[in-house]
Design an enzyme around this catalytic site. Structure first.
Site, PDB file in Angstrom:
ATOM      1  N   THR A   9     -10.138  23.953  21.944  1.00 38.82           N
ATOM      2  CA  THR A   9     -10.043  22.403  21.520  1.00 38.82           C
ATOM      3  C   THR A   9      -8.285  22.403  21.290  1.00 38.82           C
ATOM      4  O   THR A   9      -7.743  23.596  20.828  1.00 38.82           O
ATOM      5  CB  THR A   9     -10.789  21.918  20.443  1.00 38.82           C
ATOM      6  OG1 THR A   9     -10.337  22.811  19.224  1.00 38.82           O
ATOM      7  CG2 THR A   9     -12.165  22.194  20.759  1.00 38.82           C
ATOM      8  N   ALA A  11      -5.801  21.886  23.300  1.00 44.25           N
ATOM      9  CA  ALA A  11      -4.996  23.142  24.411  1.00 44.25           C
ATOM     10  C   ALA A  11      -3.800  22.517  25.054  1.00 44.25           C
ATOM     11  O   ALA A  11      -3.314  23.005  25.947  1.00 44.25           O
ATOM     12  CB  ALA A  11      -6.055  23.440  25.177  1.00 44.25           C
ATOM     13  N   TYR A 154      -4.841  19.407   3.703  1.00 50.23           N
ATOM     14  CA  TYR A 154      -4.665  20.352   4.911  1.00 50.23           C
ATOM     15  C   TYR A 154      -5.632  21.676   4.156  1.00 50.23           C
ATOM     16  O   TYR A 154      -6.486  22.339   4.908  1.00 50.23           O
ATOM     17  CB  TYR A 154      -3.445  20.571   5.285  1.00 50.23           C
ATOM     18  CG  TYR A 154      -3.355  21.663   6.542  1.00 50.23           C
ATOM     19  CD1 TYR A 154      -3.622  21.280   7.640  1.00 50.23           C
ATOM     20  CD2 TYR A 154      -2.641  23.003   6.261  1.00 50.23           C
ATOM     21  CE1 TYR A 154      -3.324  22.035   8.701  1.00 50.23           C
ATOM     22  CE2 TYR A 154      -2.691  23.823   7.225  1.00 50.23           C
ATOM     23  CZ  TYR A 154      -2.904  23.314   8.545  1.00 50.23           C
ATOM     24  OH  TYR A 154      -2.733  24.445   9.600  1.00 50.23           O
TER      25      TYR A 154
HETATM   26  P1  NAD Z   1       0.153  21.355  17.689  1.00 55.37           P
HETATM   27  O1  NAD Z   1       0.259  20.371  16.858  1.00 55.37           O
HETATM   28  O2  NAD Z   1       1.189  22.152  18.458  1.00 55.37           O
HETATM   29  O3  NAD Z   1      -1.121  21.270  18.643  1.00 55.37           O
HETATM   30  C1  NAD Z   1      -2.259  20.535  18.020  1.00 55.37           C
HETATM   31  C2  NAD Z   1      -3.326  20.465  19.232  1.00 55.37           C
HETATM   32  O4  NAD Z   1      -4.475  19.598  18.761  1.00 55.37           O
HETATM   33  C3  NAD Z   1      -2.818  19.377  20.506  1.00 55.37           C
HETATM   34  O5  NAD Z   1      -3.278  19.935  21.645  1.00 55.37           O
HETATM   35  C4  NAD Z   1      -3.545  18.202  20.048  1.00 55.37           C
HETATM   36  O6  NAD Z   1      -3.641  17.268  21.256  1.00 55.37           O
HETATM   37  C5  NAD Z   1      -4.616  18.832  19.534  1.00 55.37           C
HETATM   38  N1  NAD Z   1      -5.354  17.758  18.727  1.00 55.37           N
HETATM   39  C6  NAD Z   1      -4.896  17.334  17.623  1.00 55.37           C
HETATM   40  N2  NAD Z   1      -5.756  16.195  16.876  1.00 55.37           N
HETATM   41  C7  NAD Z   1      -6.757  16.259  17.910  1.00 55.37           C
HETATM   42  C8  NAD Z   1      -7.947  15.457  18.035  1.00 55.37           C
HETATM   43  N3  NAD Z   1      -8.346  14.630  17.094  1.00 55.37           N
HETATM   44  N4  NAD Z   1      -8.731  15.747  19.153  1.00 55.37           N
HETATM   45  C9  NAD Z   1      -8.366  16.714  19.922  1.00 55.37           C
HETATM   46  N5  NAD Z   1      -7.526  17.214  20.083  1.00 55.37           N
HETATM   47  C10 NAD Z   1      -6.365  17.125  18.941  1.00 55.37           C
HETATM   48  O7  NAD Z   1      -0.487  22.556  16.441  1.00 55.37           O
HETATM   49  P2  NAD Z   1      -0.547  24.225  16.617  1.00 55.37           P
HETATM   50  O8  NAD Z   1       0.754  24.610  15.611  1.00 55.37           O
HETATM   51  O9  NAD Z   1      -0.743  24.690  17.938  1.00 55.37           O
HETATM   52  O10 NAD Z   1      -1.877  24.228  15.667  1.00 55.37           O
HETATM   53  C11 NAD Z   1      -3.187  24.715  16.324  1.00 55.37           C
HETATM   54  C12 NAD Z   1      -4.012  24.806  15.111  1.00 55.37           C
HETATM   55  O11 NAD Z   1      -3.483  26.152  14.410  1.00 55.37           O
HETATM   56  C13 NAD Z   1      -4.353  23.989  14.134  1.00 55.37           C
HETATM   57  O12 NAD Z   1      -5.722  23.893  13.702  1.00 55.37           O
HETATM   58  C14 NAD Z   1      -3.518  24.388  12.987  1.00 55.37           C
HETATM   59  O13 NAD Z   1      -3.989  23.715  11.671  1.00 55.37           O
HETATM   60  C15 NAD Z   1      -3.458  25.843  13.100  1.00 55.37           C
HETATM   61  N6  NAD Z   1      -2.437  26.666  12.504  1.00 55.37           N
HETATM   62  C16 NAD Z   1      -1.014  26.347  12.875  1.00 55.37           C
HETATM   63  C17 NAD Z   1      -0.032  26.823  12.120  1.00 55.37           C
HETATM   64  C18 NAD Z   1       1.425  26.798  12.688  1.00 55.37           C
HETATM   65  O14 NAD Z   1       2.197  27.248  11.961  1.00 55.37           O
HETATM   66  N7  NAD Z   1       1.651  26.258  13.731  1.00 55.37           N
HETATM   67  C19 NAD Z   1      -0.237  27.737  11.097  1.00 55.37           C
HETATM   68  C20 NAD Z   1      -1.588  27.815  10.508  1.00 55.37           C
HETATM   69  C21 NAD Z   1      -2.574  27.253  10.990  1.00 55.37           C
END
Ligand code: NAD
Length: 244
Positions: A9, A11, A154
């Site tokens: 999810t 992606a 969060y």
């Molecule tokens: P990002 O914002 O680059 O990408 C997020 C993705 O989630 C996108 O593809 C978006 O379309 C999708 N998305 C958001 N809301 C959605 C919804 N309601 N339905 C379907 N898709 C949805 O984020 P990222 O940095 O790649 O983060 C991915 C995961 O990793 C998240 O769960 C985030 O909380 C976690 N995370 C990220 C970091 C970081 O530093 N980037 C740190 C800790 C945890």
């Protein structure tokens, strides 16, 4: 031999996009979801299909919406007959004081980051239990372990994901389905685009490894975890350069 199928999810970009590429390289068929970047997701799927001779299915829609998730799993059933790996990655962040957060923003954050994990697991479990194998990897955060100021919702959602992971792992271990979570520190994605250069430098100083991990490093670890022995279950594994 039947190829394995992974659902990722969120992606279209960031960690989820890098994970799609990493699993495609390993020959998995992909089911990819994102909320609205339909064209970007299909371009990624087409590129991976061509480069690695795999099958792909794109399901765009809101993962926070239970009825969408049920429809997505109907498509998955028609596409591959089931699922081998589920990566609950989609997530959003909210930075600001809790007292300034509106109820709709709270609700959206909880539904996107936590309820979506319930919905996808609920739909995936029957397939995994009937085949007596499966891996569920929930994407969490260090903040779900130690909490962050100005990220209360969060932190609460990711803390919920961590407890959900531990509890579900106990429920599914007898069926040989492993449930683990990866608590990321800072991965260099658009989610952190809100930080200016001063804030980025300050954050880097706090991380013993001294840098933000690239999405491909995070993705490589997710692939390794997918191949871990089945005895590894119920764990919240930090991938954070030694931060916490
Ligand atoms: P990002 O914002 O680059 O990408 C997020 C993705 O989630 C996108 O593809 C978006 O379309 C999708 N998305 C958001 N809301 C959605 C919804 N309601 N339905 C379907 N898709 C949805 O984020 P990222 O940095 O790649 O983060 C991915 C995961 O990793 C998240 O769960 C985030 O909380 C976690 N995370 C990220 C970091 C970081 O530093 N980037 C740190 C800790 C945890």
């Amino acid at each position: 031999m039947k190829r394995k199928t992974v659902l990722i999810t969120g992606a279209s970009r960031g960690i989820g996009r890098a994970a799609a590429t990493a699993f495609a390289k390993e020959g998995y068929d992909l089911v990819l979801n994102c909320i609205r970047s339909t064209n970007e997701l299909s371009r990624l799927a087409d590129r991976l299909k061509e480069s690695f001779s795999i099958r792909t299915l794109c399901c765009c829609g809101d993962i926070a919406d239970y009825s969408f998730v049920c429809r997505m799993f109907e498509e998955i059933r028609a596409f591959s007959g089931g699922l081998d790996i589920l990566i609950n990655n989609a997530g959003i962040s909210y930075i600001g004081l809790l007292s300034d957060m509106s109820y709709p923003d709270w609700e959206a954050l909880l539904h996107t980051n936590l309820t979506s994990v319930f919905s996808c697991c609920k739909c995936a479990i029957p397939y995994m239990v009937s085949q007596k194998s499966g891996k569920i990897i929930n994407i969490s955060s260090d903040w779900g372990i130690c909490g962050a100021s100005c990220e209360v919702a969060y932190s609460a959602a990711k803390g919920g994901v961590n407890a959900f992971t531990k509890a579900l792992a106990k429920e599914l271990a007898p069926s040989n389905v492993q449930v683990n979570a990866v608590a990321f520190g800072v991965i260099d994605t658009d989610m952190n685009a809100c930080f200016d250069s001063g804030e980025r430098a300050q954050l880097k100083e706090e991380i013993p490894a001294g840098y933000f991990a690239k999405p491909c490093e995070a993705a490589a670890f997710l692939c390794q975890l997918a191949h871990a022995p089945s005895y590894l279950t119920g764990q919240i594994i930090s991938f954070d350069g030694g931060w916490i």
